[in-house]
Design an enzyme around this catalytic site. Structure first.
Site, PDB file in Angstrom:
ATOM      1  CB  THR A 126       6.671  -0.667  11.334  1.00  0.00           C
ATOM      2  OG1 THR A 126       7.000   0.470  12.122  1.00  0.00           O
ATOM      3  CG2 THR A 126       6.174  -0.227   9.984  1.00  0.00           C
ATOM      4  CD  GLU A 127       1.308  -5.514  12.112  1.00  0.00           C
ATOM      5  OE1 GLU A 127       0.244  -5.249  11.512  1.00  0.00           O
ATOM      6  OE2 GLU A 127       1.383  -6.266  13.101  1.00  0.00           O
ATOM      7  CB  ILE A 157      12.387  -4.736  12.434  1.00  0.00           C
ATOM      8  CG1 ILE A 157      10.866  -4.883  12.213  1.00  0.00           C
ATOM      9  CG2 ILE A 157      12.744  -4.857  13.915  1.00  0.00           C
ATOM     10  CD1 ILE A 157      10.008  -3.719  12.700  1.00  0.00           C
ATOM     11  CD  GLU A 365      12.657   5.837  17.881  1.00  0.00           C
ATOM     12  OE1 GLU A 365      12.272   6.356  18.942  1.00  0.00           O
ATOM     13  OE2 GLU A 365      13.769   5.342  17.717  1.00  0.00           O
TER      14      GLU A 365
HETATM   15  C1  LIG Z   1      15.423   2.682   8.289  1.00  0.00           C
HETATM   16  C2  LIG Z   1      14.162   2.474   9.081  1.00  0.00           C
HETATM   17  C3  LIG Z   1      14.224   1.927  10.354  1.00  0.00           C
HETATM   18  C4  LIG Z   1      13.062   1.674  11.059  1.00  0.00           C
HETATM   19  N1  LIG Z   1      13.132   1.044  12.275  1.00  0.00           N
HETATM   20  C5  LIG Z   1      11.981   0.613  12.861  1.00  0.00           C
HETATM   21  C6  LIG Z   1      12.017  -0.232  14.018  1.00  0.00           C
HETATM   22  O1  LIG Z   1      13.089  -0.547  14.558  1.00  0.00           O
HETATM   23  N2  LIG Z   1      10.838  -0.686  14.530  1.00  0.00           N
HETATM   24  C7  LIG Z   1       9.629  -0.372  13.968  1.00  0.00           C
HETATM   25  O2  LIG Z   1       8.621  -0.842  14.464  1.00  0.00           O
HETATM   26  N3  LIG Z   1       9.566   0.451  12.894  1.00  0.00           N
HETATM   27  C8  LIG Z   1      10.703   0.934  12.309  1.00  0.00           C
HETATM   28  N4  LIG Z   1      10.640   1.723  11.204  1.00  0.00           N
HETATM   29  C9  LIG Z   1       9.335   2.078  10.659  1.00  0.00           C
HETATM   30  C10 LIG Z   1       8.983   3.552  10.824  1.00  0.00           C
HETATM   31  O3  LIG Z   1       8.743   3.845  12.166  1.00  0.00           O
HETATM   32  C11 LIG Z   1       7.775   3.831   9.911  1.00  0.00           C
HETATM   33  O4  LIG Z   1       8.240   3.749   8.575  1.00  0.00           O
HETATM   34  C12 LIG Z   1       7.155   5.177  10.188  1.00  0.00           C
HETATM   35  O5  LIG Z   1       6.539   5.199  11.442  1.00  0.00           O
HETATM   36  C13 LIG Z   1       6.122   5.552   9.110  1.00  0.00           C
HETATM   37  O6  LIG Z   1       5.231   4.507   8.883  1.00  0.00           O
HETATM   38  P1  LIG Z   1       4.938   4.029   7.375  1.00  0.00           P
HETATM   39  O7  LIG Z   1       6.254   3.836   6.723  1.00  0.00           O
HETATM   40  O8  LIG Z   1       4.003   2.890   7.419  1.00  0.00           O
HETATM   41  O9  LIG Z   1       4.256   5.264   6.692  1.00  0.00           O
HETATM   42  P2  LIG Z   1       2.690   5.590   6.728  1.00  0.00           P
HETATM   43  O10 LIG Z   1       2.173   5.479   8.090  1.00  0.00           O
HETATM   44  O11 LIG Z   1       2.019   4.825   5.655  1.00  0.00           O
HETATM   45  O12 LIG Z   1       2.718   7.127   6.318  1.00  0.00           O
HETATM   46  C14 LIG Z   1       2.917   7.565   4.959  1.00  0.00           C
HETATM   47  C15 LIG Z   1       2.856   9.095   4.958  1.00  0.00           C
HETATM   48  O13 LIG Z   1       1.560   9.513   5.439  1.00  0.00           O
HETATM   49  C16 LIG Z   1       1.741  10.399   6.530  1.00  0.00           C
HETATM   50  N5  LIG Z   1       0.647  10.239   7.482  1.00  0.00           N
HETATM   51  C17 LIG Z   1       0.204   9.104   8.080  1.00  0.00           C
HETATM   52  N6  LIG Z   1      -0.767   9.385   8.949  1.00  0.00           N
HETATM   53  C18 LIG Z   1      -0.963  10.730   8.912  1.00  0.00           C
HETATM   54  C19 LIG Z   1      -1.827  11.634   9.580  1.00  0.00           C
HETATM   55  N7  LIG Z   1      -2.707  11.217  10.487  1.00  0.00           N
HETATM   56  N8  LIG Z   1      -1.716  12.944   9.279  1.00  0.00           N
HETATM   57  C20 LIG Z   1      -0.822  13.386   8.368  1.00  0.00           C
HETATM   58  N9  LIG Z   1       0.016  12.586   7.690  1.00  0.00           N
HETATM   59  C21 LIG Z   1      -0.040  11.280   7.969  1.00  0.00           C
HETATM   60  C22 LIG Z   1       3.080  10.033   7.135  1.00  0.00           C
HETATM   61  O14 LIG Z   1       3.616  11.092   7.903  1.00  0.00           O
HETATM   62  C23 LIG Z   1       3.884   9.730   5.881  1.00  0.00           C
HETATM   63  O15 LIG Z   1       4.355  10.923   5.340  1.00  0.00           O
HETATM   64  C24 LIG Z   1      11.808   2.030  10.492  1.00  0.00           C
HETATM   65  C25 LIG Z   1      11.752   2.630   9.242  1.00  0.00           C
HETATM   66  C26 LIG Z   1      12.901   2.820   8.531  1.00  0.00           C
HETATM   67  C27 LIG Z   1      12.791   3.431   7.146  1.00  0.00           C
END
Ligand SMILES: Cc1cc2nc3c(=O)[nH]c(=O)nc-3n(C[C@H](O)[C@H](O)[C@H](O)COP(=O)(O)OP(=O)(O)OC[C@H]3O[C@@H](n4cnc5c(N)ncnc54)[C@H](O)[C@@H]3O)c2cc1C
Length: 383
Positions: A126-127, A157, A365
């Site tokens: 994630t970025e 992360i 995930e």
């Molecule tokens: C405590 C914690 C631990 C984490 N650990 C890790 C880690 O170890 N490694 C890592 O890489 N990441 C990690 N993450 C990141 C996590 O995987 C992401 O936050 C998650 O995948 C969502 O991405 P985003 O936050 O950018 O939300 P966004 O992608 O911006 O999404 C925002 C909203 O839009 C919705 N959305 C997006 N696309 C669509 C679509 N096509 N259709 C419908 N709805 C959509 C999403 O479901 C969400 O509700 C962690 C996050 C947290 C909070």
């Protein structure tokens, strides 16, 4: 069809339950939750017992079990405490990428230490500008001569503040279309110049599992650090998630079960209007419904894990398990708070913590929205 766990699997459940019930003192859980601290001492103890390396091959010091056994362990651990349980089971996160796609040298360097609890890993996809959609990475790795230079920022992360090494998904070809065909995974050690971590605080839940932002400024590595095939990092990552999501489902099942048990015990002893509150249909029947949903979530999760172990992984079923179990976890913890009334809202009984801890299972995930899209994609292919 046989729904019975083997004696060995039951023994794993018993051993993990015994360890967690002895070591996860509620006061400690609340203290570490408030301080947002990782339970390092418990982690080392769990590693000594072999709980950390359950699914790693014996040749690297692991126990050689499969995903089902890992799910049983994480379920038990999160049942006893939804944050401590997750924290100790997730110290190996991302190491599987090295196990499956790494070179023998990479495996030998990292896996035995991970299994012994001497190393903690982190996987950074994630970025700041992209989480659900990782088809393009802003983090780049550019090769000059024999060296790769990594630049970018990864956020949220897990384990980053305590990790000894990081798996980092980078864009290695910025011109190729579609962009995901130009991504590569690298393993980078903590202490490599240019790699810095800032701990991210004030999380809603799973506060014993540390989270951090990883910044990479001209981080210099070589071909040795490439994990898997060049420009196949996206595919390796997607395949990794197809498996790892079942572990999140198990985390959710355990969290749901833990919250349910606290509520059930409470409802049998708390009296109102001259009788235990469980005798009120609204309370008792809600608990019965929650118990049914937890059992359904458990069956979906076990089946998805069992298929992975049989070599017949079904990504649709894994997504179904994560989608359903994570919702049930949030519902069960919410119902637990309602059952405890005012006490549920306060910290002491820990159900408010279970609710805070449950919510992440709907987000990381792959959010629930992304799981629905995955399920739909497979359904459209099937019918
Ligand atoms: C405590 C914690 C631990 C984490 N650990 C890790 C880690 O170890 N490694 C890592 O890489 N990441 C990690 N993450 C990141 C996590 O995987 C992401 O936050 C998650 O995948 C969502 O991405 P985003 O936050 O950018 O939300 P966004 O992608 O911006 O999404 C925002 C909203 O839009 C919705 N959305 C997006 N696309 C669509 C679509 N096509 N259709 C419908 N709805 C959509 C999403 O479901 C969400 O509700 C962690 C996050 C947290 C909070």
């Amino acid at each position: 069809m046989d729904f019975k766990l083997s004696e060995e699997q039951l023994e794993i459940k018993r051993a993990v339950r015994e360890f967690c019930e002895k070591e996860f003192k509620p006061e400690l859980a609340l203290e570490l939750d408030a301080k947002e601290e990782f339970p390092m001492e418990l982690y080392k103890k769990a590693a000594e017992l072999g709980i950390i390396g359950l699914s790693f091959p014996e040749e690297y010091g692991g126990q050689g079990y499969g995903y089902l056994e890992t799910c049983l362990a994480i379920e038990e651990a999160c049942r006893v405490d939804s944050s401590l349980g997750l924290a100790i089971m997730i110290g190996v996160f991302g190491s599987e990428l090295i196990l499956r796609h790494g070179t023998e040298e990479q495996r030998e360097k990292y896996i035995p230490k991970v299994v012994k609890g001497e190393y903690i890993s982190a996987a950074a996809f994630t970025e700041p500008s992209r989480g659900s959609d990782i088809t393009k990475m802003d983090t780049t790795a550019v090769k000059y001569g024999d060296e790769w230079y990594i630049n970018g920022t990864k956020t949220f992360i897990t384990n980053a503040p305590i990790a000894d090494f990081f798996l980092i998904l980078c864009q290695t070809d910025t011109k190729i279309r579609p962009t995901y065909r130009g991504q590569t995974l690298f393993v980078v050690d903590r202490g490599t110049p240019g790699l810095e971590v800032i701990k991210q605080r004030n999380k809603l839940g799973i506060r014993c599992s540390p989270t951090g932002e990883v910044s990479l400024r001209d981080v210099k590595v070589t071909d040795w650090n490439v994990v898997g095939e060049l420009n196949r990092g996206f595919y390796h990552t997607m395949e990794f998630f197809d498996r790892s999501r079942v572990v999140v489902a198990a985390q959710a099942v355990g969290t749901a079960q833990g919250a349910f048990e606290i509520a059930f015990r409470y409802a049998k002893t708390r009296e109102a209007f001259g009788q235990p509150i469980i005798q009120f249909q609204q309370i008792g029947c809600r608990l019965a419904e929650i118990a049914s949903k937890i059992e359904a979530a458990r069956l979906l999760t076990y089946k998805a894990a069992w298929l992975i172990d049989k070599g017949e992984m079904d990504p649709m079923l894994t997504s179904m398990a994560k989608l359903y179990a994570s919702r049930v976890a949030v519902e069960a913890a919410d119902a637990a708070i309602q059952t405890l009334g005012g006490y549920g809202y306060m910290g002491e009984y820990r159900v408010e913590k279970y609710l805070r801890d449950a919510k992440i299972t709907e987000i990381y995930e792959g959010t629930s929205e992304i799981q629905r899209l995955t399920i739909l994609r497979y359904l459209l292919r099937k019918f």
